[in-house]
Design a protein around this motif. Structure first.
Motif, PDB file in Angstrom:
ATOM      1  N   CYS A 179       0.934  -1.259  -0.196  1.00 22.07           N
ATOM      2  CA  CYS A 179       0.159  -0.056   0.132  1.00 22.07           C
ATOM      3  C   CYS A 179       0.950   1.212  -0.112  1.00 22.07           C
ATOM      4  CB  CYS A 179      -1.033   0.067   1.298  1.00 22.07           C
ATOM      5  SG  CYS A 179      -0.279   0.153   2.832  1.00 22.07           S
ATOM      6  N   ARG A 180       2.243   1.221   0.462  1.00 19.07           N
ATOM      7  CA  ARG A 180       3.119   2.355   0.524  1.00 19.07           C
ATOM      8  C   ARG A 180       2.726   3.518   1.566  1.00 19.07           C
ATOM      9  NH1 ARG A 180       4.072   4.568  -4.971  1.00 19.07           N
ATOM     10  NH2 ARG A 180       5.967   5.629  -3.872  1.00 19.07           N
ATOM     11  N   LEU A 181       1.829   3.225   2.428  1.00 18.93           N
ATOM     12  CA  LEU A 181       1.651   4.100   3.361  1.00 18.93           C
ATOM     13  C   LEU A 181       2.872   4.257   4.092  1.00 18.93           C
ATOM     14  CD1 LEU A 181      -1.864   3.050   4.882  1.00 18.93           C
ATOM     15  CD2 LEU A 181      -1.347   5.176   3.995  1.00 18.93           C
ATOM     16  N   CYS A 182       3.592   3.460   4.386  1.00 20.83           N
ATOM     17  CA  CYS A 182       4.889   3.635   5.197  1.00 20.83           C
ATOM     18  C   CYS A 182       5.878   4.852   4.310  1.00 20.83           C
ATOM     19  CB  CYS A 182       5.718   2.282   5.026  1.00 20.83           C
ATOM     20  SG  CYS A 182       5.947   1.277   3.807  1.00 20.83           S
ATOM     21  N   GLU A 183       5.797   4.687   3.095  1.00 20.68           N
ATOM     22  CA  GLU A 183       6.717   5.604   2.280  1.00 20.68           C
ATOM     23  C   GLU A 183       6.220   6.868   2.053  1.00 20.68           C
ATOM     24  OE1 GLU A 183       7.383   3.938  -1.589  1.00 20.68           O
ATOM     25  OE2 GLU A 183       8.416   1.932  -0.835  1.00 20.68           O
ATOM     26  N   PHE A 184       4.723   6.994   2.214  1.00 25.09           N
ATOM     27  CA  PHE A 184       3.975   8.267   2.053  1.00 25.09           C
ATOM     28  C   PHE A 184       4.586   9.239   3.430  1.00 25.09           C
ATOM     29  CE2 PHE A 184       0.339   6.333  -0.469  1.00 25.09           C
ATOM     30  CZ  PHE A 184       1.328   6.236  -1.702  1.00 25.09           C
ATOM     31  N   LYS A 185       4.595   8.410   4.655  1.00 26.20           N
ATOM     32  CA  LYS A 185       5.023   9.069   5.772  1.00 26.20           C
ATOM     33  C   LYS A 185       6.480   9.136   6.140  1.00 26.20           C
ATOM     34  CE  LYS A 185       0.737   9.700   7.014  1.00 26.20           C
ATOM     35  NZ  LYS A 185      -0.056  10.709   7.126  1.00 26.20           N
ATOM     36  N   CYS A 186       7.407   8.604   5.156  1.00 28.69           N
ATOM     37  CA  CYS A 186       9.024   8.496   5.532  1.00 28.69           C
ATOM     38  C   CYS A 186       9.478  10.041   5.113  1.00 28.69           C
ATOM     39  CB  CYS A 186       9.551   7.587   4.778  1.00 28.69           C
ATOM     40  SG  CYS A 186      11.288   7.638   4.840  1.00 28.69           S
ATOM     41  N   PRO A 187       9.943  10.913   5.968  1.00 26.70           N
ATOM     42  CA  PRO A 187      10.638  12.166   5.590  1.00 26.70           C
ATOM     43  C   PRO A 187      11.714  11.991   5.028  1.00 26.70           C
ATOM     44  CG  PRO A 187      10.802  11.548   7.965  1.00 26.70           C
ATOM     45  CD  PRO A 187      10.010  10.496   7.516  1.00 26.70           C
ATOM     46  N   GLN A 189      12.356   9.939   2.360  1.00 30.79           N
ATOM     47  CA  GLN A 189      12.091   9.386   1.057  1.00 30.79           C
ATOM     48  C   GLN A 189      12.540   8.174   0.976  1.00 30.79           C
ATOM     49  OE1 GLN A 189      12.116  12.615  -1.900  1.00 30.79           O
ATOM     50  NE2 GLN A 189      12.141  11.179  -3.554  1.00 30.79           N
ATOM     51  N   ILE A 190      12.720   6.975   1.787  1.00 31.52           N
ATOM     52  CA  ILE A 190      13.231   5.725   1.638  1.00 31.52           C
ATOM     53  C   ILE A 190      12.263   4.758   1.077  1.00 31.52           C
ATOM     54  CG2 ILE A 190      14.283   3.774   2.783  1.00 31.52           C
ATOM     55  CD1 ILE A 190      15.050   5.881   4.976  1.00 31.52           C
ATOM     56  N   LYS A 191      12.601   4.171   0.090  1.00 36.70           N
ATOM     57  CA  LYS A 191      11.900   3.087  -0.376  1.00 36.70           C
ATOM     58  C   LYS A 191      11.897   1.927   0.414  1.00 36.70           C
ATOM     59  CE  LYS A 191      10.873   4.606  -4.739  1.00 36.70           C
ATOM     60  NZ  LYS A 191       9.449   4.993  -4.913  1.00 36.70           N
ATOM     61  N   ALA A 193       8.424  -0.530   0.727  1.00 38.97           N
ATOM     62  CA  ALA A 193       7.603  -1.630   0.247  1.00 38.97           C
ATOM     63  C   ALA A 193       8.164  -2.394  -0.919  1.00 38.97           C
ATOM     64  CB  ALA A 193       6.252  -1.007  -0.150  1.00 38.97           C
ATOM     65  N   ASN A 194       8.178  -3.502  -1.012  1.00 36.05           N
ATOM     66  CA  ASN A 194       8.558  -4.136  -2.062  1.00 36.05           C
ATOM     67  C   ASN A 194      10.186  -4.090  -2.313  1.00 36.05           C
ATOM     68  OD1 ASN A 194       5.951  -5.459  -2.407  1.00 36.05           O
ATOM     69  ND2 ASN A 194       5.475  -3.709  -3.422  1.00 36.05           N
ATOM     70  N   VAL A 195      10.936  -3.937  -1.462  1.00 35.13           N
ATOM     71  CA  VAL A 195      12.433  -3.856  -1.755  1.00 35.13           C
ATOM     72  C   VAL A 195      13.159  -4.972  -1.045  1.00 35.13           C
ATOM     73  CG1 VAL A 195      12.480  -1.210  -1.986  1.00 35.13           C
ATOM     74  CG2 VAL A 195      12.601  -2.355   0.168  1.00 35.13           C
ATOM     75  N   GLU A 196      14.418  -5.302  -1.524  1.00 32.01           N
ATOM     76  CA  GLU A 196      15.165  -6.206  -1.023  1.00 32.01           C
ATOM     77  C   GLU A 196      15.454  -6.027   0.346  1.00 32.01           C
ATOM     78  OE1 GLU A 196      15.415  -9.664  -2.127  1.00 32.01           O
ATOM     79  OE2 GLU A 196      14.117  -9.205  -3.618  1.00 32.01           O
ATOM     80  N   LYS A 197      15.926  -4.850   0.458  1.00 33.80           N
ATOM     81  CA  LYS A 197      16.751  -4.375   1.446  1.00 33.80           C
ATOM     82  C   LYS A 197      16.194  -2.857   1.882  1.00 33.80           C
ATOM     83  CE  LYS A 197      20.752  -4.958   4.609  1.00 33.80           C
ATOM     84  NZ  LYS A 197      22.257  -5.349   4.594  1.00 33.80           N
ATOM     85  N   ILE A 198      15.917  -2.397   3.127  1.00 37.90           N
ATOM     86  CA  ILE A 198      15.577  -1.136   3.426  1.00 37.90           C
ATOM     87  C   ILE A 198      16.908  -0.332   3.401  1.00 37.90           C
ATOM     88  CG2 ILE A 198      14.934   0.493   4.920  1.00 37.90           C
ATOM     89  CD1 ILE A 198      12.592  -1.765   5.531  1.00 37.90           C
ATOM     90  N   ASP A 199      17.150   0.798   3.259  1.00 35.79           N
ATOM     91  CA  ASP A 199      18.450   1.640   3.210  1.00 35.79           C
ATOM     92  C   ASP A 199      18.602   1.990   4.592  1.00 35.79           C
ATOM     93  OD1 ASP A 199      20.482   3.203   2.985  1.00 35.79           O
ATOM     94  OD2 ASP A 199      19.746   4.449   1.225  1.00 35.79           O
ATOM     95  N   GLN A 200      19.434   1.313   5.462  1.00 32.10           N
ATOM     96  CA  GLN A 200      19.745   1.624   6.786  1.00 32.10           C
ATOM     97  C   GLN A 200      20.501   2.974   6.937  1.00 32.10           C
ATOM     98  OE1 GLN A 200      18.189  -0.551   8.887  1.00 32.10           O
ATOM     99  NE2 GLN A 200      17.457  -1.644   7.493  1.00 32.10           N
ATOM    100  N   MET A 201      21.391   3.271   5.868  1.00 32.71           N
ATOM    101  CA  MET A 201      22.142   4.362   5.828  1.00 32.71           C
ATOM    102  C   MET A 201      21.340   5.707   6.125  1.00 32.71           C
ATOM    103  SD  MET A 201      25.311   3.113   3.380  1.00 32.71           S
ATOM    104  CE  MET A 201      26.376   4.623   3.718  1.00 32.71           C
ATOM    105  N   GLU A 202      20.322   5.582   5.132  1.00 35.51           N
ATOM    106  CA  GLU A 202      19.633   6.731   5.246  1.00 35.51           C
ATOM    107  C   GLU A 202      18.436   6.883   6.198  1.00 35.51           C
ATOM    108  OE1 GLU A 202      19.882   9.463   2.857  1.00 35.51           O
ATOM    109  OE2 GLU A 202      21.800   8.289   2.437  1.00 35.51           O
TER     110      GLU A 202
END
Length: 225
Positions: A179-187, A189-191, A193-202
């Protein structure tokens, strides 16, 4: 607002008051960067603790303790309320993917300037500091945490340690509906939903994504679990 966000606001408020009145920071963004990166004076021990925290839990300082992060949160949240936005404004993806590396250039530039002119260069730039703060508050009103995403050398330094953090943000793909609600709220701008690994650095560990997720598909746990 859920419990984790209430705790984060309390933490941010505490460290903001402590930084501005107890430590005498007075919102001098240039001095703060210099003192943190080079461990000048009273920031030496704090810097070491925050770097250790970054190895353990990632950029928790950026999301929970940074006084400037607190200000930048306030300005973009003000825009959300004024404009009644359901989705945070985002930089065009092709620009964002390049611009997020600019903060590493700023980090190198800060180190080079300190080497050439000494660390005192960061202690006597009050007019510049306030002008920069005003500029980044305006930019932060347009794009959430603009300074943190694209410019902050402290964030750049901590992100290097966060790459190897023990506790990481993880997505359970079996629960995620995309649904990407998580991405809509991320200040940041990290991808997510549907990614292999979340960017821990950002990721600044604000956990806005976890609060937004209705399926509880996001967890913050050790990388080996």
């Amino acid at each position: 607002m859920d419990k984790i966000q209430i705790l984060r606001k309390i933490s941010q408020t505490f460290f903001f008051i402590r930084a501005t009145f107890v430590l005498g920071l007075y919102l001098n963004i240039v001095e703060f960067i210099g003192r943190f990166i080079f461990g000048i004076g009273k920031y030496t021990n704090i810097r070491i603790v925050i770097m250790i925290l970054a190895i353990i839990a990632g950029r928790i300082f950026c999301g929970w303790m940074c006084p400037f992060g607190f200000l930048f949160d306030l300005v973009y949240q003000a825009r959300v309320r004024i404009s009644k936005l359901k989705k945070l404004p985002t930089m065009p993806e092709h620009i964002h993917n390049k611009l997020k590396y600019f903060k590493y250039f700023v980090l190198v530039l800060v180190v080079v300037l300190a080497y050439l002119f000494g660390t005192d260069i960061f202690l006597n730039s009050y007019m510049l500091a306030y002008l920069l703060l005003a500029l980044f508050l305006v930019l932060g009103f347009i794009y959430p945490r603009f300074f943190c995403k694209y410019v902050c050398p402290v964030g750049a330094l901590l992100s290097i340690f966060a790459r190897f953090s023990i506790f990481q943000l993880k997505l359970n793909k079996n629960k995620c509906t995309g649904c990407r609600l998580c991405e809509f709220k991320c200040p940041m701008q990290i991808k997510i939903a549907n990614v292999e690994k979340i960017d821990q650095m950002e990721c600044i560990r604000c956990f806005e994504c976890m609060s937004a997720c209705r399926k509880k598909s996001l967890t913050f746990s050790p990388f080996f679990k």
